[in-house]
Design a protein around this motif. Structure first.
Motif, PDB file in Angstrom:
ATOM      1  N   ILE A  11       0.873  -1.187   0.000  1.00  0.00           N
ATOM      2  CA  ILE A  11       0.000   0.000   0.000  1.00  0.00           C
ATOM      3  C   ILE A  11       0.903   1.228   0.000  1.00  0.00           C
ATOM      4  O   ILE A  11       1.721   1.411   0.906  1.00  0.00           O
ATOM      5  CB  ILE A  11      -0.934   0.029   1.230  1.00  0.00           C
ATOM      6  N   GLY A  12       0.753   2.070  -1.021  1.00  0.00           N
ATOM      7  CA  GLY A  12       1.557   3.292  -1.132  1.00  0.00           C
ATOM      8  C   GLY A  12       2.456   3.253  -2.352  1.00  0.00           C
ATOM      9  O   GLY A  12       3.251   2.324  -2.514  1.00  0.00           O
ATOM     10  N   GLN A  39      -1.450   9.782  -7.160  1.00  0.00           N
ATOM     11  CA  GLN A  39      -0.538   9.486  -8.263  1.00  0.00           C
ATOM     12  C   GLN A  39       0.782   9.043  -7.638  1.00  0.00           C
ATOM     13  O   GLN A  39       1.143   9.535  -6.564  1.00  0.00           O
ATOM     14  CB  GLN A  39      -0.288  10.741  -9.115  1.00  0.00           C
ATOM     15  N   LYS A  43       3.322  12.594  -3.160  1.00  0.00           N
ATOM     16  CA  LYS A  43       3.288  13.099  -1.780  1.00  0.00           C
ATOM     17  C   LYS A  43       4.715  13.421  -1.320  1.00  0.00           C
ATOM     18  O   LYS A  43       5.404  14.160  -2.008  1.00  0.00           O
ATOM     19  CB  LYS A  43       2.576  12.076  -0.886  1.00  0.00           C
ATOM     20  N   SER A  48      10.307  16.121  -2.193  1.00  0.00           N
ATOM     21  CA  SER A  48      11.592  16.038  -1.500  1.00  0.00           C
ATOM     22  C   SER A  48      12.704  16.764  -2.258  1.00  0.00           C
ATOM     23  O   SER A  48      12.600  17.023  -3.454  1.00  0.00           O
ATOM     24  CB  SER A  48      11.916  14.555  -1.340  1.00  0.00           C
ATOM     25  N   HIS A  51      18.099  14.539  -1.938  1.00  0.00           N
ATOM     26  CA  HIS A  51      19.490  14.295  -1.526  1.00  0.00           C
ATOM     27  C   HIS A  51      19.667  12.796  -1.268  1.00  0.00           C
ATOM     28  O   HIS A  51      18.945  12.209  -0.468  1.00  0.00           O
ATOM     29  CB  HIS A  51      19.825  15.077  -0.254  1.00  0.00           C
ATOM     30  N   THR A 198       2.872   3.626   3.441  1.00  0.00           N
ATOM     31  CA  THR A 198       2.032   4.811   3.221  1.00  0.00           C
ATOM     32  C   THR A 198       2.594   6.072   3.883  1.00  0.00           C
ATOM     33  O   THR A 198       1.863   7.055   4.066  1.00  0.00           O
ATOM     34  CB  THR A 198       0.573   4.557   3.671  1.00  0.00           C
ATOM     35  N   TRP A 201       0.829   8.542   6.177  1.00  0.00           N
ATOM     36  CA  TRP A 201      -0.468   7.903   6.462  1.00  0.00           C
ATOM     37  C   TRP A 201      -0.284   6.557   7.157  1.00  0.00           C
ATOM     38  O   TRP A 201      -1.245   5.829   7.359  1.00  0.00           O
ATOM     39  CB  TRP A 201      -1.263   7.684   5.165  1.00  0.00           C
ATOM     40  N   SER A 220       7.839  19.450   6.520  1.00  0.00           N
ATOM     41  CA  SER A 220       9.155  19.873   6.050  1.00  0.00           C
ATOM     42  C   SER A 220       8.919  20.811   4.865  1.00  0.00           C
ATOM     43  O   SER A 220       7.992  20.587   4.088  1.00  0.00           O
ATOM     44  CB  SER A 220       9.955  18.643   5.636  1.00  0.00           C
ATOM     45  N   ILE A 222      10.301  23.761   1.693  1.00  0.00           N
ATOM     46  CA  ILE A 222      11.360  24.137   0.744  1.00  0.00           C
ATOM     47  C   ILE A 222      11.001  25.477   0.100  1.00  0.00           C
ATOM     48  O   ILE A 222       9.833  25.723  -0.217  1.00  0.00           O
ATOM     49  CB  ILE A 222      11.535  23.039  -0.332  1.00  0.00           C
ATOM     50  N   TYR A 244      19.052  23.699   5.070  1.00  0.00           N
ATOM     51  CA  TYR A 244      20.003  23.046   4.170  1.00  0.00           C
ATOM     52  C   TYR A 244      19.698  23.543   2.765  1.00  0.00           C
ATOM     53  O   TYR A 244      18.655  24.177   2.537  1.00  0.00           O
ATOM     54  CB  TYR A 244      19.868  21.510   4.231  1.00  0.00           C
ATOM     55  N   GLY A 303       5.790  19.716   2.639  1.00  0.00           N
ATOM     56  CA  GLY A 303       5.479  18.298   2.434  1.00  0.00           C
ATOM     57  C   GLY A 303       5.398  17.577   3.765  1.00  0.00           C
ATOM     58  O   GLY A 303       5.763  18.120   4.807  1.00  0.00           O
ATOM     59  N   PHE A 329      10.806   7.366   7.815  1.00  0.00           N
ATOM     60  CA  PHE A 329      12.179   7.584   7.332  1.00  0.00           C
ATOM     61  C   PHE A 329      12.801   8.908   7.766  1.00  0.00           C
ATOM     62  O   PHE A 329      13.925   9.210   7.368  1.00  0.00           O
ATOM     63  CB  PHE A 329      12.242   7.384   5.813  1.00  0.00           C
ATOM     64  N   ALA A 335      16.754   8.690   0.004  1.00  0.00           N
ATOM     65  CA  ALA A 335      18.114   8.142   0.060  1.00  0.00           C
ATOM     66  C   ALA A 335      18.111   6.659   0.432  1.00  0.00           C
ATOM     67  O   ALA A 335      18.929   5.892  -0.060  1.00  0.00           O
ATOM     68  CB  ALA A 335      18.936   8.933   1.070  1.00  0.00           C
TER      69      ALA A 335
HETATM   70  C1  FAD Z   1      10.268  19.013   1.789  1.00  0.00           C
HETATM   71  C2  FAD Z   1      10.873  17.636   1.902  1.00  0.00           C
HETATM   72  C3  FAD Z   1      12.217  17.438   1.594  1.00  0.00           C
HETATM   73  C4  FAD Z   1      12.781  16.162   1.697  1.00  0.00           C
HETATM   74  N1  FAD Z   1      14.076  15.977   1.313  1.00  0.00           N
HETATM   75  C5  FAD Z   1      14.603  14.726   1.318  1.00  0.00           C
HETATM   76  C6  FAD Z   1      15.898  14.486   0.803  1.00  0.00           C
HETATM   77  O1  FAD Z   1      16.580  15.393   0.338  1.00  0.00           O
HETATM   78  N2  FAD Z   1      16.377  13.211   0.829  1.00  0.00           N
HETATM   79  C7  FAD Z   1      15.641  12.178   1.327  1.00  0.00           C
HETATM   80  O2  FAD Z   1      16.131  11.043   1.344  1.00  0.00           O
HETATM   81  N3  FAD Z   1      14.401  12.373   1.803  1.00  0.00           N
HETATM   82  C8  FAD Z   1      13.861  13.614   1.807  1.00  0.00           C
HETATM   83  N4  FAD Z   1      12.609  13.828   2.275  1.00  0.00           N
HETATM   84  C9  FAD Z   1      11.884  12.700   2.871  1.00  0.00           C
HETATM   85  C10 FAD Z   1      11.352  11.807   1.781  1.00  0.00           C
HETATM   86  O3  FAD Z   1      10.592  12.583   0.884  1.00  0.00           O
HETATM   87  C11 FAD Z   1      10.499  10.719   2.398  1.00  0.00           C
HETATM   88  O4  FAD Z   1      11.215  10.052   3.425  1.00  0.00           O
HETATM   89  C12 FAD Z   1      10.106   9.692   1.338  1.00  0.00           C
HETATM   90  O5  FAD Z   1       9.590  10.321   0.198  1.00  0.00           O
HETATM   91  C13 FAD Z   1       9.090   8.751   1.930  1.00  0.00           C
HETATM   92  O6  FAD Z   1       8.573   7.987   0.876  1.00  0.00           O
HETATM   93  P1  FAD Z   1       7.231   7.201   1.086  1.00  0.00           P
HETATM   94  O7  FAD Z   1       7.013   6.404  -0.143  1.00  0.00           O
HETATM   95  O8  FAD Z   1       7.265   6.494   2.403  1.00  0.00           O
HETATM   96  O9  FAD Z   1       6.131   8.344   1.287  1.00  0.00           O
HETATM   97  P2  FAD Z   1       5.200   9.081   0.221  1.00  0.00           P
HETATM   98  O10 FAD Z   1       5.964   9.570  -0.933  1.00  0.00           O
HETATM   99  O11 FAD Z   1       4.394  10.069   0.985  1.00  0.00           O
HETATM  100  O12 FAD Z   1       4.291   7.905  -0.297  1.00  0.00           O
HETATM  101  C14 FAD Z   1       3.257   7.337   0.482  1.00  0.00           C
HETATM  102  C15 FAD Z   1       2.123   7.076  -0.492  1.00  0.00           C
HETATM  103  O13 FAD Z   1       1.101   6.337   0.154  1.00  0.00           O
HETATM  104  C16 FAD Z   1      -0.114   6.734  -0.458  1.00  0.00           C
HETATM  105  N5  FAD Z   1      -1.211   6.335   0.420  1.00  0.00           N
HETATM  106  C17 FAD Z   1      -1.470   6.789   1.671  1.00  0.00           C
HETATM  107  N6  FAD Z   1      -2.579   6.206   2.155  1.00  0.00           N
HETATM  108  C18 FAD Z   1      -3.033   5.362   1.188  1.00  0.00           C
HETATM  109  C19 FAD Z   1      -4.161   4.496   1.094  1.00  0.00           C
HETATM  110  N7  FAD Z   1      -5.044   4.370   2.098  1.00  0.00           N
HETATM  111  N8  FAD Z   1      -4.334   3.795  -0.050  1.00  0.00           N
HETATM  112  C20 FAD Z   1      -3.440   3.892  -1.088  1.00  0.00           C
HETATM  113  N9  FAD Z   1      -2.363   4.721  -1.043  1.00  0.00           N
HETATM  114  C21 FAD Z   1      -2.161   5.437   0.086  1.00  0.00           C
HETATM  115  C22 FAD Z   1       0.033   8.256  -0.582  1.00  0.00           C
HETATM  116  O14 FAD Z   1      -0.854   8.795  -1.541  1.00  0.00           O
HETATM  117  C23 FAD Z   1       1.490   8.380  -0.983  1.00  0.00           C
HETATM  118  O15 FAD Z   1       1.668   8.479  -2.385  1.00  0.00           O
HETATM  119  C24 FAD Z   1      11.998  15.076   2.161  1.00  0.00           C
HETATM  120  C25 FAD Z   1      10.652  15.264   2.460  1.00  0.00           C
HETATM  121  C26 FAD Z   1      10.085  16.526   2.319  1.00  0.00           C
HETATM  122  C27 FAD Z   1       8.620  16.698   2.625  1.00  0.00           C
END
Ligand code: FAD
Length: 380
Positions: A11-12, A39, A43, A48, A51, A198, A201, A220, A222, A244, A303, A329, A335
């Motif tokens: 999921i995600g 999409q 999110k 991000s 980096h 997720t 979430w 966080s 930017i 940063y 974000g 994370f 990363a």
């Molecule tokens: C401003 C900012 C700068 C950052 N800079 C960095 C960086 O430089 N380097 C780095 O390593 N990390 C960085 N991060 C952190 C990094 O973006 C996150 O750690 C990483 O993107 C997490 O990925 P994810 O797939 O867990 O989360 P997400 O990308 O949020 O994906 C989770 C997904 O789950 C989906 N979802 C949620 N609930 C449901 C549901 N019920 N059913 C179906 N889908 C669902 C959401 O729609 C979403 O697409 C940054 C974050 C932000 C906000």
């Protein structure tokens, strides 16, 4: 009503879900489904800074760092749209305590970092404000890339290898014997294994199965600055200022900063940055580089990041058999995504593990543990 059956449902469809799906489909021939409610990469991933390797990466073991870098470099060789940018990371101190911390950090990792006191810094040609900076540490293996392209490349390979991606929101999860029944807006899917990827979430998703784990969403932010003159600025981290940044496309400069603002409801979150963040950027930017003094903010966004009590992610099994978590994370999920997808796949398949799982095991926490969210940008 027919129910489609998969061996694994993730999921995600952010970078973590994409990596879980990619590693699973490349390790097995079994059916796998990624469910994404919006999409892919829309999110935290798409917001991000991208980096991939910074001075802070030393907090992860070298096996993890090296695997992630190698994975992304190989992915970039197969996808022209991915560029991995090589950079030098400057950690700038703006206090005497900060200078002491950088000195200690360099002593602890002499092969990784170089320490520059303020006199040394003034002899370099870096564009930083060397009067305001009390000391710097340099790390010459910094990398960054576009997280959207990394995710879509992984998803395209995932689909080519037989994985299925559906844009569908999970609304409810039940167990049916040794299977999960995952209800979505459009239907029901059944699977033997389930991975919660997720992000912000993940607590809501856990609650569908009455699982409680200490992951909290936090903001966080930017800002993209347009300096009034050309500036070639290396990657920088300013923990004293909680900021940063690095060179963006063209002459733009990206400045980011985490906050310690807890997000109680990720659905009700606004992606507009706070006024206080913009004021802080404007007041701090000339302390970082004089040429940023009159830069204007061209673009900005907020974000949803995540926090855990010990700043390490939760990757592994939960108290519910065959239900896995891959979240929390703490601002470093782009990363670390390759490591997370590989570890969770090896754990599910009961294979020899490429990484020590204990620091990331969800069982290291008491379900009842509470904690305060903390920004990544103030870390040394
Ligand atoms: C401003 C900012 C700068 C950052 N800079 C960095 C960086 O430089 N380097 C780095 O390593 N990390 C960085 N991060 C952190 C990094 O973006 C996150 O750690 C990483 O993107 C997490 O990925 P994810 O797939 O867990 O989360 P997400 O990308 O949020 O994906 C989770 C997904 O789950 C989906 N979802 C949620 N609930 C449901 C549901 N019920 N059913 C179906 N889908 C669902 C959401 O729609 C979403 O697409 C940054 C974050 C932000 C906000």
């Amino acid at each position: 009503m027919s129910v489609n059956e998969y061996e694994l449902i993730v999921i995600g469809g952010g970078i973590i879900g994409a990596s879980c799906g990619w590693h699973w489909v490349n390790a097995t021939n079994a059916d796998v489904l990624i469910l994404e409610k919006d999409q892919p990469a829309s999110k935290a991933t798409g917001r991000s800074a991208g980096h991939l390797n910074t001075y802070a990466s030393h907090k992860f073991p070298s096996a993890i760092r090296e695997y992630c870098i190698e994975f992304y470099q190989e992915l970039s060789c197969r996808h022209d749209e991915i560029t991995i940018h090589h950079d030098q990371d400057y950690v700038l101190a703006h206090s005497s305590e900060g200078a002491d911390r950088l000195h200690r950090l360099t002593e602890a990792h002499p092969d990784t970092f170089t320490y520059l006191d303020s006199d040394n810094l003034q002899t370099t040609d870096v564009p930083f404000n060397t009067v305001e900076t009390t000391a710097a540490l340099t790390f010459d293996r910094a990398l960054h890339s576009d997280p959207y392209s990394l995710t879509t490349a992984m998803l395209s390979e995932f689909r080519s290898a037989g994985g299925t991606l559906k844009l569908d929101s999970v609304t409810d999860i039940n167990t049916d014997g040794d299977r999960f029944l995952v209800n979505t807006t459009d239907g029901t899917y059944r699977s033997e294994y389930l991975v919660n990827a997720t992000g912000a979430w993940s607590t809501q998703t856990n609650s569908m199965l009455d699982i409680s784990l200490p992951i909290k969403a936090r903001t966080s932010q930017i800002a993209i600055l347009k300096p009034d003159r050309q500036l070639d600025i290396p990657m920088f981290h300013c923990p004293d200022l909680g900021l940063y940044g690095r060179q963006e496309l063209g002459d733009d400069v990206l400045i980011g900063g985490g906050t310690s603002s807890f997000i109680p409801d990720p659905n009700g979150f606004s992606t507009t940055v706070s006024e206080s963040f913009l004021v802080h950027v404007s007041e701090s930017s000339d302390r970082i580089a004089n040429s940023l003094r009159d830069a204007r903010v061209a673009e900005s966004w907020a974000g949803r990041c995540t926090s855990t009590p010990d700043r390490n992610p939760l990757v592994g099994s939960t108290s519910l058999s065959d239900y896995y978590i891959c979240a929390g994370f703490n601002g470093a999920g782009v990363a670390r995504a390759p490591f997370a997808g590989k570890l969770v796949t090896e754990l599910i398949l009961d294979q020899d593990l490429s990484f020590q799982p204990e620091p990331y095991a969800p069982s290291r926490f008491n379900e009842a543990d509470d904690f305060k969210v903390k920004s990544h940008s103030t870390d040394w």
